[in-house]
Write a protein that holds these residues in place. Sequence first.
Motif, PDB file in Angstrom:
ATOM      1  N   PHE A   1      -8.138   6.790  -7.977  1.00 15.63           N
ATOM      2  CA  PHE A   1      -8.721   5.685  -7.196  1.00 15.63           C
ATOM      3  C   PHE A   1      -7.654   5.003  -6.349  1.00 15.63           C
ATOM      4  O   PHE A   1      -7.858   4.735  -5.155  1.00 15.63           O
ATOM      5  N   PHE A   2      -6.479   4.729  -6.932  1.00 15.89           N
ATOM      6  CA  PHE A   2      -5.417   4.038  -6.195  1.00 15.89           C
ATOM      7  C   PHE A   2      -4.839   4.916  -5.093  1.00 15.89           C
ATOM      8  O   PHE A   2      -4.415   4.404  -4.052  1.00 15.89           O
TER       9      PHE A   2
ATOM     10  N   TYR B   1       0.820  -1.213   0.000  1.00 16.58           N
ATOM     11  CA  TYR B   1       0.000   0.000   0.000  1.00 16.58           C
ATOM     12  C   TYR B   1       0.856   1.268   0.000  1.00 16.58           C
ATOM     13  O   TYR B   1       0.440   2.291  -0.548  1.00 16.58           O
TER      14      TYR B   1
ATOM     15  N   LYS C   1      -6.194   2.251   3.132  1.00 17.79           N
ATOM     16  CA  LYS C   1      -5.593   1.011   3.609  1.00 17.79           C
ATOM     17  C   LYS C   1      -4.420   1.273   4.563  1.00 17.79           C
ATOM     18  O   LYS C   1      -4.161   0.474   5.471  1.00 17.79           O
TER      19      LYS C   1
ATOM     20  N   TYR D   1      -7.523   4.690  -2.359  1.00 13.57           N
ATOM     21  CA  TYR D   1      -7.557   3.309  -1.845  1.00 13.57           C
ATOM     22  C   TYR D   1      -6.361   3.035  -0.933  1.00 13.57           C
ATOM     23  O   TYR D   1      -6.516   2.499   0.178  1.00 13.57           O
ATOM     24  N   SER D   2      -5.157   3.398  -1.378  1.00 16.27           N
ATOM     25  CA  SER D   2      -3.954   3.157  -0.566  1.00 16.27           C
ATOM     26  C   SER D   2      -3.960   4.029   0.685  1.00 16.27           C
ATOM     27  O   SER D   2      -3.510   3.596   1.755  1.00 16.27           O
TER      28      SER D   2
END
Length: 277
Positions: free
Chosen positions: A142-143, A75, A150, A146-147
């Motif tokens: 998005f990434f 992540y 997380k 998301y990361s």
Amino acid sequence: LVIIFAIEHLRKRLFKEVRMKIYIESLKNNIKCALEFRKTFILSVISQFGVFFSYYFLLLALFQRFSNIRGFTIYEVLLCFGVIHFGFAFNETFFRGVDKFEDFISNGSLDRLLVRPQGVLFQVLCSRMDVVKVTRLFQALFFIVYSFIKLKLGFNYVNVVIVLMMMLASVVIFFSLFLLMAAYCFVTIEGLEIKNLMTDGGKHLAQYPMGIFRKAFLIFFTFVIPYASVNYYPLLYLVGKSNSFLYAISPIFVFLFLIPCYFAFNVGLKHYESTGS
């Protein structure tokens, strides 16, 4: 003096508004051109979507074999990945004209831009936009989100501002490199190999934390081409691997890199002689 100052301020404001309208109209025209052939547009969007995710799957496959890379988890790497691809996708979408600047020189169309009232760089920005690449922009975003979730960094003011600075710095560094490569084209007409090395090569290198490479690489990409200031140093601060506030604000230093790149472009433009095309 007050009246003169007010008139000058009004003139500059109107000039900026006109430029914004021109850019928006150019963006609309590029979107219309892209949608003229809808099937081709849809297939292009699908292919771009697939190409971007192939980068992610390669990263995922790597972490299926290793739990971490020199102490960096998936992540943490994914945050670097998202940030660097965001900047590259943004430039390819909205500043594609600068990326393809060699075309203006080789076909002689730069001569036409020089006699128009608007600035050359602004006209180049308006000339070409690759709206298909906007899919990569949203995927990268998005990434990043998301990361961020997380990693459990927390949506506090400081962390959010640092991530936004990283994203902005990513846009600036690729725009700076596109300008530098455009200046290089004044000398060589076409500089495809060097450009790909600096932009595509740099993108694939900087999608990983710079700390996993040798120290010489880290020094080069800190003080010469500041990729490390875009995502590596802020990442160390975000995940608690460094308490240095200088790391947190390191994306600001990327703006210093823009100055010599912009200067090089203007020098090249000043000494430009027509190719005779």
